[in-house]
Design a protein around this motif. Structure first.
Motif, PDB file in Angstrom:
ATOM      1  N   ASN A 320       0.809  -1.222   0.000  1.00 23.77           N
ATOM      2  CA  ASN A 320       0.000   0.000   0.000  1.00 23.77           C
ATOM      3  C   ASN A 320       0.840   1.268   0.000  1.00 23.77           C
ATOM      4  OD1 ASN A 320       0.308  -1.315   2.756  1.00 23.77           O
ATOM      5  ND2 ASN A 320      -0.071   0.805   3.343  1.00 23.77           N
ATOM      6  N   VAL A 375       0.955 -10.497  -5.648  1.00 22.14           N
ATOM      7  CA  VAL A 375      -0.487 -10.393  -5.406  1.00 22.14           C
ATOM      8  C   VAL A 375      -0.769  -9.205  -4.502  1.00 22.14           C
ATOM      9  CG1 VAL A 375      -2.512 -11.538  -4.439  1.00 22.14           C
ATOM     10  CG2 VAL A 375      -0.771 -12.885  -5.657  1.00 22.14           C
ATOM     11  N   THR A 376      -1.491  -8.218  -5.034  1.00 23.71           N
ATOM     12  CA  THR A 376      -1.898  -7.068  -4.244  1.00 23.71           C
ATOM     13  C   THR A 376      -3.100  -6.385  -4.881  1.00 23.71           C
ATOM     14  OG1 THR A 376      -1.269  -4.862  -3.441  1.00 23.71           O
ATOM     15  CG2 THR A 376      -0.195  -5.622  -5.464  1.00 23.71           C
ATOM     16  N   ASP A 377      -3.973  -5.865  -4.031  1.00 30.02           N
ATOM     17  CA  ASP A 377      -5.084  -5.055  -4.515  1.00 30.02           C
ATOM     18  C   ASP A 377      -4.962  -3.629  -3.977  1.00 30.02           C
ATOM     19  OD1 ASP A 377      -5.660  -5.455  -1.854  1.00 30.02           O
ATOM     20  OD2 ASP A 377      -7.646  -6.317  -2.160  1.00 30.02           O
ATOM     21  N   GLN A 378      -3.745  -3.286  -3.504  1.00 35.54           N
ATOM     22  CA  GLN A 378      -3.533  -1.971  -2.900  1.00 35.54           C
ATOM     23  C   GLN A 378      -2.377  -1.206  -3.540  1.00 35.54           C
ATOM     24  OE1 GLN A 378      -3.504  -2.077   1.419  1.00 35.54           O
ATOM     25  NE2 GLN A 378      -4.796  -3.897   1.455  1.00 35.54           N
ATOM     26  N   GLU A 380      -0.554  -0.047  -7.576  1.00 28.85           N
ATOM     27  CA  GLU A 380      -0.762   0.048  -9.018  1.00 28.85           C
ATOM     28  C   GLU A 380      -0.150  -1.138  -9.747  1.00 28.85           C
ATOM     29  OE1 GLU A 380       0.592   3.653 -10.749  1.00 28.85           O
ATOM     30  OE2 GLU A 380      -0.508   4.938  -9.369  1.00 28.85           O
ATOM     31  N   SER A 381      -0.925  -1.724 -10.644  1.00 26.78           N
ATOM     32  CA  SER A 381      -0.448  -2.862 -11.421  1.00 26.78           C
ATOM     33  C   SER A 381       0.793  -2.492 -12.232  1.00 26.78           C
ATOM     34  CB  SER A 381      -1.557  -3.355 -12.348  1.00 26.78           C
ATOM     35  OG  SER A 381      -1.148  -4.483 -13.069  1.00 26.78           O
ATOM     36  N   HIS A 391       1.529  -9.284 -12.184  1.00 25.75           N
ATOM     37  CA  HIS A 391       0.649  -8.812 -11.131  1.00 25.75           C
ATOM     38  C   HIS A 391      -0.664  -9.581 -11.124  1.00 25.75           C
ATOM     39  CE1 HIS A 391      -2.700  -6.079  -9.749  1.00 25.75           C
ATOM     40  NE2 HIS A 391      -1.960  -6.182  -8.661  1.00 25.75           N
ATOM     41  N   TYR A 393      -4.470  -9.670  -8.659  1.00 25.62           N
ATOM     42  CA  TYR A 393      -5.214  -9.031  -7.579  1.00 25.62           C
ATOM     43  C   TYR A 393      -5.529  -9.990  -6.446  1.00 25.62           C
ATOM     44  CZ  TYR A 393      -5.832  -4.899 -10.515  1.00 25.62           C
ATOM     45  OH  TYR A 393      -5.608  -3.776 -11.277  1.00 25.62           O
ATOM     46  N   THR A 394      -5.592 -11.300  -6.761  1.00 20.87           N
ATOM     47  CA  THR A 394      -5.914 -12.307  -5.749  1.00 20.87           C
ATOM     48  C   THR A 394      -4.994 -13.503  -5.876  1.00 20.87           C
ATOM     49  OG1 THR A 394      -7.485 -13.504  -7.144  1.00 20.87           O
ATOM     50  CG2 THR A 394      -8.356 -11.638  -5.861  1.00 20.87           C
ATOM     51  N   GLU A 397      -6.258 -15.818  -8.622  1.00 19.43           N
ATOM     52  CA  GLU A 397      -5.853 -15.381  -9.961  1.00 19.43           C
ATOM     53  C   GLU A 397      -4.389 -15.725 -10.223  1.00 19.43           C
ATOM     54  OE1 GLU A 397      -5.147 -11.162 -12.384  1.00 19.43           O
ATOM     55  OE2 GLU A 397      -6.230 -11.149 -10.460  1.00 19.43           O
TER      56      GLU A 397
END
Length: 425
Positions: A320, A375-378, A380-381, A391, A393-394, A397
């Protein structure tokens, strides 16, 4: 189907792996270590029974200028528990001592007031004297000699001018210093940027002894021990924590003897046998260590140690706070391949080490031999892909991507908390 909890940010995410693919789950025994004592009792007992040292209350008698080095916002030291105990013990010996809490930022950015309150608690932030170490502020530093490696040893003036220098921290496996804690509070904790750069040079990072769980023969550790000796670090208070960041043991006393005993305890719990797999999945232990890509490289090394050649590494890390270091990010952005990065770094002499070079070197080493899916959803790809990683998100995935590359029957080894284990071949 196995469901495995993976630390992520301030919680956990579930990872489902088919039984036909799952080869092994590698975990530190620290995560399942049981004790009947509460955290305060464990910590207090260590302070009251120091290793090869008088009690801190005895050491503080007649010492009016006391400095406590503490970890910054990137380290999960439970300071809300440990710092009040340290302050109490010092004031038992000298109620009038002038105490400064020096935040060991090392080469990191400075800790914000909000982060201080989150880490130390409102009462300490409002009532005690806290100072951020700034490795780039020459006015706050003093040259105190030469390291065994030949680099300049420049340390924080407050630490060097203290009548009594104390450090708190925690002990866990460290990906190039062997273990965290102890001497590391001084170098890199309160050292000048130039000193950190020299200690983290390409030659040392490339050493076969600069690896997780290794102290003997480790050139980085040798410099750190020397720096702590020159700084006259008189007393350490280091804890060991489990996956929920709770104290399970504590070690206090002589800077070397107490640290060695703590490292032995951690090694016994953290050592696991590598189970080479096509896909290795890990994390950076969740918050606060997974705040940026820079720190996440640590967890990747655990997966690296159990991934087959050309295997895939999946790491869950919130990131993040972004990349964690502009020079680190730019190195990957500006070079076409990891091999080019590695070749350039290995040509850089100690005295010309550049910021974040060590992290770039280790990530490049990993990327030369493995594909990495972050893996991150916080975060920028594009930032992830700019740094030569894939990259997702889960975790679901990421695992699907890995199976598409390695095949549906690919073997999987999971290291739920990559910074808590010593993976041995």
């Amino acid at each position: 189907m196995a469901t495995i909890k993976i630390p992520y940010s301030k919680g956990f995410v579930d990872l489902d792996v088919s039984d036909k693919n799952l080869l092994a789950i590698l975990e530190s025994k620290a995560h399942h270590f049981k004790t009947d004592e509460d955290q305060v009792t464990i910590a207090r007992k260590a302070l009251e029974n120091p290793i090869e040292s008088p009690r801190l209350k005895e050491l503080s008698k007649g010492k009016n200028n006391v400095v406590i080095i503490t970890s910054d916002h990137t380290r999960p030291v439970p300071s809300k528990i440990t710092l009040p105990l340290l302050l109490e013990e010092i004031r038992l010996g000298n109620p009038n001592a002038d105490i400064t809490i020096l935040i060991a930022t090392g080469f990191h950015r400075l800790t914000t007031e909000e982060e201080m309150i989150n880490k130390f608690g409102e009462e300490i932030v409002r009532n005690e004297k806290l100072v951020n170490h700034d490795c780039r502020d020459k006015s706050s530093l003093v040259d105190v000699g030469i390291l065994p490696s030949g680099g300049k040893l420049i340390l924080n003036k407050l630490a060097m001018e203290a009548d009594l220098l104390v450090a708190e921290g925690f002990i866990e496996p460290h990906f190039f210093a062997g273990f965290s804690g102890g001497r590391k509070s001084v170098l890199p904790g309160v050292a000048a940027g130039t000193t950190v750069l020299a200690n983290h040079c390409s030659k040392f990072i490339a050493s076969e002894y600069a690896r997780t769980g290794i102290l003997d023969g480790n050139p980085i550790h040798k410099d750190m021990v020397y720096a702590a000796e020159v700084a006259k670090l008189a007393f350490i208070f280091n804890v060991v924590i489990d996956s929920e960041k709770r104290i399970i043991n504590a070690f206090a006393g002589n800077r070397e003897a107490a640290h060695e005993k703590g490292c032995s305890f951690v090694a016994e719990l953290a050592s696991v046998k590598a189970q080479p797999a096509d896909i290795a999945i890990t994390s950076n232990g969740g918050y606060p260590l997974d705040q940026n890509i820079y720190q996440a490289v640590k967890g990747m090394t655990a997966a690296e140690a159990t991934a087959k050649a050309n295997g895939i590494i999946i790491i869950a890390a919130a990131c993040n706070d972004g990349h964690g270091g502009k020079a680190f990010y730019d190195t990957f952005l500006e070079n076409a391949t990891a091999q080019i990065i590695m070749d350039k770094i290995m040509e850089i002499p100690m005295e010309k080490t550049i910021p974040d070079q060590w992290e770039s070197q280790i990530l490049a080493r990993i990327l030369i031999n493995h594909k990495v899916i972050l893996v991150t959803d916080q975060c920028e790809s594009k930032m992830v892909t700019d740094m030569h990683m894939l990259h997702a998100y889960t975790l679901e995935e990421a695992l699907k991507m890995a199976y598409e590359i390695k095949g549906a029957d690919a073997t999987v080894t999971v290291v739920p908390d990559g910074v808590s284990v010593i993976v041995q071949s």
